[in-house]
Design an enzyme around this catalytic site. Structure first.
Site, PDB file in Angstrom:
ATOM      1  N   LYS A 246     132.120  11.619   2.892  1.00 26.10           N
ATOM      2  CA  LYS A 246     133.027  11.546   4.039  1.00 26.10           C
ATOM      3  C   LYS A 246     132.500  10.429   4.932  1.00 26.10           C
ATOM      4  O   LYS A 246     131.410  10.530   5.493  1.00 26.10           O
ATOM      5  CB  LYS A 246     133.067  12.881   4.796  1.00 26.10           C
ATOM      6  N   ARG A 251     140.582   5.500   9.366  1.00 28.33           N
ATOM      7  CA  ARG A 251     141.481   5.651   8.212  1.00 28.33           C
ATOM      8  C   ARG A 251     142.448   4.477   8.146  1.00 28.33           C
ATOM      9  O   ARG A 251     142.906   3.984   9.180  1.00 28.33           O
ATOM     10  CB  ARG A 251     142.267   6.956   8.408  1.00 28.33           C
ATOM     11  N   ARG A 266     145.466   5.337  11.207  1.00 25.35           N
ATOM     12  CA  ARG A 266     145.788   6.749  11.060  1.00 25.35           C
ATOM     13  C   ARG A 266     147.017   7.145  11.883  1.00 25.35           C
ATOM     14  O   ARG A 266     147.785   7.993  11.493  1.00 25.35           O
ATOM     15  CB  ARG A 266     144.571   7.550  11.513  1.00 25.35           C
ATOM     16  N   GLU A 295     139.257   4.599   3.912  1.00 23.59           N
ATOM     17  CA  GLU A 295     138.558   4.586   5.199  1.00 23.59           C
ATOM     18  C   GLU A 295     137.839   3.244   5.312  1.00 23.59           C
ATOM     19  O   GLU A 295     137.234   2.785   4.344  1.00 23.59           O
ATOM     20  CB  GLU A 295     137.534   5.739   5.213  1.00 23.59           C
ATOM     21  N   PHE A 334     140.173   5.571  -1.450  1.00 26.80           N
ATOM     22  CA  PHE A 334     140.029   6.835  -2.182  1.00 26.80           C
ATOM     23  C   PHE A 334     141.334   7.386  -2.739  1.00 26.80           C
ATOM     24  O   PHE A 334     141.338   8.435  -3.360  1.00 26.80           O
ATOM     25  CB  PHE A 334     139.264   7.888  -1.378  1.00 26.80           C
ATOM     26  N   ARG A 405     147.561  19.203   6.656  1.00 26.68           N
ATOM     27  CA  ARG A 405     146.146  19.539   6.723  1.00 26.68           C
ATOM     28  C   ARG A 405     145.973  20.813   5.896  1.00 26.68           C
ATOM     29  O   ARG A 405     145.957  21.920   6.441  1.00 26.68           O
ATOM     30  CB  ARG A 405     145.742  19.774   8.183  1.00 26.68           C
ATOM     31  N   LYS A 411     136.731  19.376   4.167  1.00 27.92           N
ATOM     32  CA  LYS A 411     135.672  18.514   4.712  1.00 27.92           C
ATOM     33  C   LYS A 411     134.441  19.357   4.991  1.00 27.92           C
ATOM     34  O   LYS A 411     134.539  20.479   5.502  1.00 27.92           O
ATOM     35  CB  LYS A 411     136.155  17.780   5.973  1.00 27.92           C
TER      36      LYS A 411
END
Ligand code: AMP
Length: 550
Positions: A246, A251, A266, A295, A334, A405, A411
């Site tokens: 992470k 982002r 983001r 990211e 990613f 989410r 995470k």
């Protein structure tokens, strides 16, 4: 639809608390609209002016609004501010002020919904020198032509905070009801188009097409998000799982078609011109039409720098070259969402990863796949040693769900006792801090409502308070005694020691020892933590407490 009809609909909805009853009213109203009014109505009723993917911004703050309004009612700006302070709500204050305005023309035409939208588009298109004046003129024209009730909702709409409690879920349910469509079909179409107005338009015109809508290049989709989790549960629930570091950066979503490309943040802002180096790196890794998710981090001597450093680059609009070489950025990709006309979000993470590795030659974030908790724990420790924030566990069979989410991404980082909360107000400081705000009122989200949860007054340096005052003074909506109400759009990351039940806050919970950690300019009000998270954490904390007492 006349704008007064829109305002009346808002007034009706503002009195309703039950979501089902709201859906009824909305469904009834949707049936009365013309095709081209539908998308505009849908965005307006949620307090949004342009589609989420659109780079257009209205760019009107309370100050500009107060000035324009003061002119229309023939009073000083201070009178407007006083009225606001006594009402505490911009809409009702504006309504009262406009009712004092003299009728300028007996035959003034009624504003229609589409005229209001066209004028807002014009406001958004004004840029550069003299733009404030132009905006002011347009605001005067708006309030000059509007009745008190129209003005109430126009003012709130211009600040994109309608305060009637209609969010995306409510309006989606109304669309489903009117056009008799499954919610899942609408959800998918909303995720892919990132434009609920457009989805409603398609539902009316050609409902079958909703099943085949695709991601469009240069219409950024919302980023998929993660829930807090732990390694043991991730493996227990899913078996073999992918773990990535992470990264503590910013982002991005990269869109490329031929030789053109854009990079979005983001919040889906176009940041291409702030990150020419990242753009160049990403352009060099593929020549295909593509959408990538990742990211961007700042690195120095091989180690990642704190994300605030990355933000300084990403938010920089002018003199980018001057700062470019002092803060070196690297993208870590990613995910892949689109390739050569094909929408990939319905493929599994495993399938997307295979395509990503084949198509993108460099900057792909490494991962491991394992069902051995010890191996993933070691990977986690390794990530922390390298200066990363923790790890992300990703379910191999999961689709990419924009804006969700969910439990498909977990995470894992050392401290989960922080919350992202929006600042809704502030109190003036005391002593040497009397000229700035010294404490801040914070709220979490309950669907479309903001729920107060805490005040925070510790963790700030004097410099931070001065900077915060500079940012917040422009979004003061009203003042009462030593407190101000703010437009809710700045997000704080807040540390705390415990969540407590509290009768002093309407949500029933408060934070013990809240402490300011950082401003999260990369996050919007949609990204803040919800009351469910607070309840979950409270339950977890209480179970843990009982467990440790036994
Ligand atoms: P949070 O902001 O704490 O909700 O964590 C989610 C954020 O972590 C995402 O929005 C990304 O910006 C960031 N992130 C860092 N590394 C990854 C990764 N490997 N996969 C997904 N998101 C990541």
């Amino acid at each position: 639809m006349y704008f007064i009809e829109f305002a009346e609909c808002c007034k009706r909805l503002e009195k309703i608390r039950s979501r089902l009853a709201m859906v009824e009213v909305l469904a009834e109203t949707l049936l009365t609209l013309q095709e081209i009014e539908l998308p505009v109505f849908i965005r307006f009723i949620m307090g949004r002016i342009f589609p989420d993917w659109s780079p257009k911004k209205i760019g009107i703050g309370p100050n500009l609004l107060f000035e324009g309004l003061a002119y229309v009612i023939g009073k000083q700006k201070e009178t407007v501010i006083e009225a606001l302070n006594s009402k505490g709500d911009i809409g009702t204050a504006v309504e009262e002020l406009v009712s004092m305005k003299e009728q300028t023309s007996f035959f003034s035409e009624q504003l229609t919904l589409l005229e209001v939208y066209a004028a807002m588009e014009k406001i958004a298109s004004i840029d550069g020198k003299g733009s404030q004046r132009e905006k002011n003129l347009l605001i005067r024209r708006f309030f000059g032509a509007s009745s008190p009730l129209e003005a109430r909702y126009l003012a709130r709409l211009l600040l994109e905070d309608l305060r009637i409690g209609v969010g995306e879920g409510t309006i989606r349910d109304a669309i489903a009801k009117v056009f008799d469509l499954p919610v899942s079909v609408l959800d998918h179409a909303i995720q892919v188009t990132n434009d609920i107005g457009e989805v409603a338009f398609l539902a009316l015109k050609d409902p079958n097409s909703l099943n085949s809508v695709k991601i469009t290049l240069f219409h950024p989709v919302r980023m998929m998000l993660a829930q807090a989790g732990d390694i043991a549960t991730g493996i227990h629930d899913h078996g073999k799982i992918s773990a990535e570091y992470k990264y503590d950066g910013s982002r991005f979503q990269f869109h490329r078609k031929g030789k053109s490309c854009r990079v979005y943040s983001r919040k889906l802002e176009d940041i291409t011109s702030s990150v020419p180096d990242v753009t160049e790196m990403l352009m060099s890794v593929t020549s295909r039409d593509i959408i990538l998710d990742g990211e961007v981090i700042a690195v120095k001597d091989g180690r990642p720098l704190p994300f605030q450093t990355v933000l300084r680059r990403v938010r920089r609009k002018n003199e980018v070259e001057a700062i470019k070489d002092s803060i070196e950025l690297t993208p870590l990709v990613f995910d892949i969402l689109y390739l050569e006309g094909n929408d990939l979000i319905s493929l599994t993470y495993g399938e997307r990863r295979e395509i990503l590795l084949k198509e993108v030659k460099k900057y792909v974030a490494p991962n491991i796949i394992s069902d051995d908790p010890a191996e993933i724990e070691r990977y986690y420790m390794n990530g922390l040693d390298q200066g990363h924030e923790g790890i992300m566990l990703k379910v191999l069979s999961s689709q990419y769900t924009p804006g969700v989410r969910g439990k498909s991404w977990l995470k894992i980082k050392p401290h989960v006792d922080t919350l992202d909360l929006v600042v809704t107000g502030a109190d003036w400081g005391e002593g040497k801090r009397a000229h700035v705000f010294g404490s801040f009122h914070l709220a979490c989200r309950d669907n479309d409502y903001l729920i107060p949860i805490s005040k925070v007054a510790t963790g700030f340096s004097d410099e931070e308070l001065a900077l915060l005052y500079d940012v917040l003074k422009d979004i003061v909506v009203s003042t009462k005694g030593k407190s101000v109400i703010l437009e809710p759009n700045l997000v704080f990351e807040i540390g705390y020691s415990e969540i407590q039940k509290s009768p002093n806050y309407s949500g029933g919970y408060a934070l013990r020892f809240p402490r300011f950690i950082s401003v999260r300019p990369d996050k919007s009000i949609d990204d803040i933590d919800t009351i469910e998270t607070i309840l979950d954490r409270y339950d977890f904390q209480e179970q843990h407490r009982t467990g440790s007492n036994q």
